[in-house]
Design an enzyme around this catalytic site. Structure first.
Site, PDB file in Angstrom:
ATOM      1  CB  CYS A 277       8.515   2.717   2.565  1.00 55.44           C
ATOM      2  SG  CYS A 277       7.208   2.179   3.703  1.00 55.44           S
TER       3      CYS A 277
ATOM      4  CG  ASN B 217       6.101  13.669 -12.102  1.00 54.96           C
ATOM      5  OD1 ASN B 217       6.067  13.769 -13.338  1.00 54.96           O
ATOM      6  ND2 ASN B 217       5.030  13.442 -11.364  1.00 54.96           N
ATOM      7  CB  ALA B 218      12.758  15.742 -12.628  1.00 55.38           C
TER       8      ALA B 218
ATOM      9  CG  LEU C 197      -0.430   0.147   2.620  1.00 54.23           C
ATOM     10  CD1 LEU C 197      -0.058   1.566   2.990  1.00 54.23           C
ATOM     11  CD2 LEU C 197      -1.469  -0.353   3.592  1.00 54.23           C
TER      12      LEU C 197
HETATM   13  N1  LIG Z   1       3.716   3.003   5.812  1.00 54.27           N
HETATM   14  C1  LIG Z   1       3.559   2.415   4.639  1.00 54.27           C
HETATM   15  O1  LIG Z   1       3.079   3.013   3.670  1.00 54.27           O
HETATM   16  C2  LIG Z   1       3.982   0.975   4.452  1.00 54.27           C
HETATM   17  C3  LIG Z   1       3.640   0.312   3.259  1.00 54.27           C
HETATM   18  C4  LIG Z   1       4.040  -1.000   3.087  1.00 54.27           C
HETATM   19  C5  LIG Z   1       4.809  -1.618   4.053  1.00 54.27           C
HETATM   20  N2  LIG Z   1       5.149  -0.939   5.180  1.00 54.27           N
HETATM   21  C6  LIG Z   1       5.959  -1.639   6.185  1.00 54.27           C
HETATM   22  O2  LIG Z   1       5.104  -1.938   7.266  1.00 54.27           O
HETATM   23  C7  LIG Z   1       5.802  -1.886   8.499  1.00 54.27           C
HETATM   24  C8  LIG Z   1       5.095  -0.906   9.427  1.00 54.27           C
HETATM   25  O3  LIG Z   1       5.187   0.380   8.863  1.00 54.27           O
HETATM   26  P1  LIG Z   1       4.348   1.599   9.404  1.00 54.27           P
HETATM   27  O4  LIG Z   1       4.592   2.735   8.492  1.00 54.27           O
HETATM   28  O5  LIG Z   1       2.953   1.171   9.682  1.00 54.27           O
HETATM   29  O6  LIG Z   1       5.104   1.854  10.809  1.00 54.27           O
HETATM   30  P2  LIG Z   1       4.622   2.700  12.069  1.00 54.27           P
HETATM   31  O7  LIG Z   1       5.846   3.127  12.763  1.00 54.27           O
HETATM   32  O8  LIG Z   1       3.613   3.713  11.636  1.00 54.27           O
HETATM   33  O9  LIG Z   1       3.841   1.632  12.977  1.00 54.27           O
HETATM   34  C9  LIG Z   1       4.437   0.603  13.668  1.00 54.27           C
HETATM   35  C10 LIG Z   1       3.612   0.323  14.919  1.00 54.27           C
HETATM   36  O10 LIG Z   1       4.102  -0.869  15.550  1.00 54.27           O
HETATM   37  C11 LIG Z   1       3.985  -0.677  16.965  1.00 54.27           C
HETATM   38  N3  LIG Z   1       4.856  -1.645  17.645  1.00 54.27           N
HETATM   39  C12 LIG Z   1       6.199  -1.628  17.811  1.00 54.27           C
HETATM   40  N4  LIG Z   1       6.607  -2.701  18.497  1.00 54.27           N
HETATM   41  C13 LIG Z   1       5.504  -3.431  18.772  1.00 54.27           C
HETATM   42  C14 LIG Z   1       5.280  -4.662  19.436  1.00 54.27           C
HETATM   43  N5  LIG Z   1       6.288  -5.374  19.939  1.00 54.27           N
HETATM   44  N6  LIG Z   1       4.022  -5.124  19.540  1.00 54.27           N
HETATM   45  C15 LIG Z   1       2.989  -4.419  19.030  1.00 54.27           C
HETATM   46  N7  LIG Z   1       3.137  -3.240  18.378  1.00 54.27           N
HETATM   47  C16 LIG Z   1       4.387  -2.757  18.248  1.00 54.27           C
HETATM   48  C17 LIG Z   1       4.374   0.767  17.158  1.00 54.27           C
HETATM   49  O11 LIG Z   1       3.925   1.266  18.408  1.00 54.27           O
HETATM   50  C18 LIG Z   1       3.685   1.430  15.970  1.00 54.27           C
HETATM   51  O12 LIG Z   1       2.367   1.858  16.296  1.00 54.27           O
HETATM   52  C19 LIG Z   1       7.227  -1.513   8.122  1.00 54.27           C
HETATM   53  O13 LIG Z   1       7.982  -2.673   7.950  1.00 54.27           O
HETATM   54  C20 LIG Z   1       7.067  -0.808   6.802  1.00 54.27           C
HETATM   55  O14 LIG Z   1       8.249  -0.851   6.023  1.00 54.27           O
HETATM   56  C21 LIG Z   1       4.741   0.332   5.408  1.00 54.27           C
END
Ligand SMILES: NC(=O)c1ccc[n+]([C@@H]2O[C@H](COP(=O)([O-])OP(=O)(O)OC[C@H]3O[C@@H](n4cnc5c(N)ncnc54)[C@H](O)[C@@H]3O)[C@@H](O)[C@H]2O)c1
Length: 437
Positions: free
Chosen positions: A264, A255-256, A156
């Site tokens: 991410c 897009n430059a 996403l």
């Molecule tokens: N943000 C995006 O658009 C997106 C898209 C695809 C993949 N991802 C991947 O998804 C993962 C999460 O990204 P995000 O942007 O949602 O991160 P984020 O930092 O917004 O959220 C992570 C959450 O995990 C919680 N957390 C940490 N340790 C924990 C534990 N032991 N138990 C329960 N909760 C815990 C934190 O409090 C936080 O609320 C990453 O690996 C990211 O690369 C993110």
């Protein structure tokens, strides 16, 4: 009976996944270790900005199908399928990803499992993590409980998270058993006809990092062309338009501008390089070092252009900055190019005032040393130079004539190639943009 789902880690990914799955009819229990976040979510308040997500969250809560907790005991007792969505940030001072939150989630959940279930990793992780976590799960889960791991990376985009979750381009299932595949197929069945790729763990993990590496490369490719255009007095906008008509190349991510940021792409390409190094395949990804370097050079070039327009020095210069989020329609300021540029100009003596429609509070918390305006006009009042660093529609729609009445000098650098140069120039602005004459 439909599966009961849990979502561990309710950040940008986890909240979206939990709310959308509840909207599809599942009973969902979300968990986070951040008690304040859980409280806000249970009261229907979205702790992040994501267009269209709040109504989905509220619908879930009102239907009684969606709740949030801080208790691992609760989710272990509740869930048939546990999705792990915790953060995997870049380690401090290193390129590698910090996967300790993944380990902590498995260590908290596994010993409490007393019923048959599937644990599904969704976070972005270095290849090899799933295999390690599967071993950990098997070791820590009580004997006799039928539990296993699967990997289901998430693609996403912030700003389009609901739409991307409800209508994904594809689903990837990294599985070790037919049972795991069957469970995942049933969970995603309500989404209808979505291409599904079933693979081993390592391939599933790599699909995500490969996709991000490709997108980052495409952005840095056009930004490298922008560097050449700057040297050759050519126009990267025209160049990218002409390239985009070639359907082998395509116009998206072409897009430059100021380049990529966020939670991410930057950390994912760095973690990918670090992991390839551990695997002895570092040569395969040395190009990503250049992709990263091109991206970071755009920020430096932006500062240089702004300084040039300010007359060679930022001392005594009032700089109005439009944008703090790493991209429009998000409040995410993680590794934001806009904030990076603003902070650097502040360090070089500029008096920066920043405005962003949504990310202002996050920016203020992270950088209390900068000044903030509550509107475009407040941010640019008396400015000697205006910088557009995040292409919010509100900024794209600005009237150069009106804005000209507020600034001290009509000078603007368009860091996102989002404005119509002629319109601004004909309103008397000195208009500059990255990659254009
Ligand atoms: N943000 C995006 O658009 C997106 C898209 C695809 C993949 N991802 C991947 O998804 C993962 C999460 O990204 P995000 O942007 O949602 O991160 P984020 O930092 O917004 O959220 C992570 C959450 O995990 C919680 N957390 C940490 N340790 C924990 C534990 N032991 N138990 C329960 N909760 C815990 C934190 O409090 C936080 O609320 C990453 O690996 C990211 O690369 C993110």
């Amino acid at each position: 009976m439909p599966y009961r789902l849990t979502v561990i880690g309710t950040g940008y990914l986890g909240i979206t996944h939990a709310a959308c799955m509840a909207d599809l009819g599942f009973e969902v229990l979300g968990l986070d270790i951040d008690a304040d976040k859980v409280l806000r979510l249970n009261s229907g308040e979205l702790p992040i900005h994501e267009p269209g997500l709040e109504p989905v969250l509220r619908r879930g809560l009102e239907s009684g199908r969606l709740r949030f907790t801080t208790s691992y005991e609760d989710i272990a007792a509740f869930g048939d399928v546990h999705f792990i969505c915790v953060g995997t940030p870049q380690k401090r001072g290193e390129y590698a990803a910090d996967v300790s939150y993944m380990d902590a989630a498995v260590e908290s959940l596994a010993p409490l499992l007393d019923r048959e279930c599937l644990v599904v990793g969704k976070s972005t992780v270095p290849v090899g993590t799933a295999e390690r976590l599967a071993d950990k799960l098997a070791r820590l889960a009580p004997a006799g409980v039928l539990t296993e791991l699967a990997w289901n990376p998430e693609f996403l985009r912030e700003g389009h998270a609901v739409q991307d979750t409800m209508r994904p381009d594809r689903l990837v299932f990294g599985v070790r058993s037919e049972r795991a595949e069957k469970v995942l197929r049933e969970v995603y069945e309500p989404l209808g006809d979505v291409p599904i790729v079933v693979s081993d763990f390592a391939t599933a993990e790599l699909v995500k990092t490969a996709a991000n590496a490709f997108l980052a490369t495409k952005i840095s490719f056009i930004n490298a062309m922008a560097e050449v255009c700057e040297a050759a007095h050519a126009d990267v906008q025209k160049l990218s338009e002409a390239l985009s008509y070639d359907d082998r190349i395509g116009g998206r991510y072409l897009n430059a501008g100021l380049g990529f940021g966020g939670g991410c792409l930057p950390k994912d390409i760095r973690a990918f390089m670090a992991r390839a190094g551990e695997l002895g395949a570092d040569q395969a990804l040395t190009f990503l070092r250049e992709v990263d370097a091109i991206n970071m050079r755009r920020r430096a070039r932006m500062v240089d252009l702004a300084r040039e327009l300010a007359g060679g020095s930022f001392h005594g210069c009032v700089v109005g900055v439009l944008g703090a989020a790493f991209k429009p329609d998000s409040d995410d300021i993680r590794d934001s190019p806009a904030l990076d540029v603003a902070v650097t100009i502040g360090h070089q003596g500029g008096r920066v005032t920043m405005y962003d429609p949504i990310a202002l509070d996050n920016a203020r918390k992270a950088h209390p040393e900068l000044s903030y305006g509550e509107s475009v006009v407040e941010a640019v009042r008396g400015a000697h130079v205006v910088l557009l660093l995040t292409e919010w529609q509100e900024f794209v729609d600005l009237d150069p004539e009106q804005l000209g009445g507020v600034v001290a000098a009509r000078r603007i650098v368009d860091g996102r190639n989002a404005l119509d140069a002629e319109t601004w120039r004909s309103a008397g602005w000195h208009y500059r943009a990255l990659g254009r004459p």
